[in-house]
Design an enzyme around this catalytic site. Sequence first.
Site, mmCIF file in Angstrom:
data_model
loop_
_atom_site.group_PDB
_atom_site.id
_atom_site.type_symbol
_atom_site.label_atom_id
_atom_site.label_comp_id
_atom_site.label_asym_id
_atom_site.label_seq_id
_atom_site.Cartn_x
_atom_site.Cartn_y
_atom_site.Cartn_z
ATOM 1 N N CYS A 183 40.309 48.193 29.736
ATOM 2 C CA CYS A 183 41.649 47.648 29.913
ATOM 3 C C CYS A 183 42.661 48.625 29.325
ATOM 4 O O CYS A 183 42.504 49.073 28.176
ATOM 5 C CB CYS A 183 41.759 46.295 29.215
ATOM 6 S SG CYS A 183 43.451 45.643 29.172
ATOM 7 N N ASP A 190 35.605 46.641 30.909
ATOM 8 C CA ASP A 190 35.513 45.909 32.175
ATOM 9 C C ASP A 190 34.285 46.428 32.906
ATOM 10 O O ASP A 190 34.218 47.603 33.286
ATOM 11 C CB ASP A 190 36.768 46.142 33.028
ATOM 12 C CG ASP A 190 38.017 45.557 32.394
ATOM 13 O OD1 ASP A 190 37.946 44.442 31.852
ATOM 14 O OD2 ASP A 190 39.068 46.226 32.432
#
Length: 275
Positions: A183, A190
């Site tokens: 992120c 992620d």
Amino acid sequence: MHPAAEHSPLGKASEYIAVYTPGLLFPIPRAGKWAELGVQGDALPWQGVDVWNCYELSWLLPSGKPVVAVAEFRIPAGSPNIIESKSFKLYLNSLNQSPFASVADVQACLERDLSAAAGAPVQVSVKTLAQAQAEGIAAVPGQCIDALDIQVNAYEHPSATQLRAGEGEVSEALHSHLLKSNCPVTGQPDWGTVVVEYQGKPLDHASFLAYVVSFRQHSDFHEQCVERIFLDLQALLQPQRLSVYARYVRRGGLDINPCRSTHAQAWGNARLARQ
């Protein structure tokens, strides 16, 4: 960090509001990231959609009895804005203690608010848990390249120069579960699976796997990672047809699945084992 994200709730302590509050939604313009990739909103080289799934949707019936459900959201890839994910979660949580007369009313409310935030019509489907369970877990299409023996020393700066292609033309599908990015605001990981389907110059699988791994410490939103992969492959393969999509693991009850293609197609929403 995306300039607009600095003002979002992402990475900040937030009070969870349990009463319907559409103002919690925080749109982030796509134009800045498109400009970084060398594309403009009025001449996008792809078609597609961002498919979001929510596994923590709940509201109250007029009697006060709660309902739980699963929801699918389809945001056009050409919409002016993405919706910042934490604001999306906060907004969905604001339905928890809010009464709705029917599922249709919930769906209409979600479509209205999300379309306003995205700047384009958003399709919403609210499913019962039985419906979600019946959809099951799907296999990933194409050949998995993760077992290839490669040497890797780049983890932060994915570059098209890492990719290689051969001569001639092939039609194939391949995938990797080794996609990971961070992120750009919080630095949280992620995790995802990336799928490529194309007709064009033969892509060297080992070079593509090393390229996928090079996203491992790269900071960007899900949507921009997929768009970068699409553009790099399009430039290399000169394809007649190209589709790139990623199925990301959920965080906070939401998963994000960006889909980009050179051509119009009906995008499914097949849930993978890690989702």
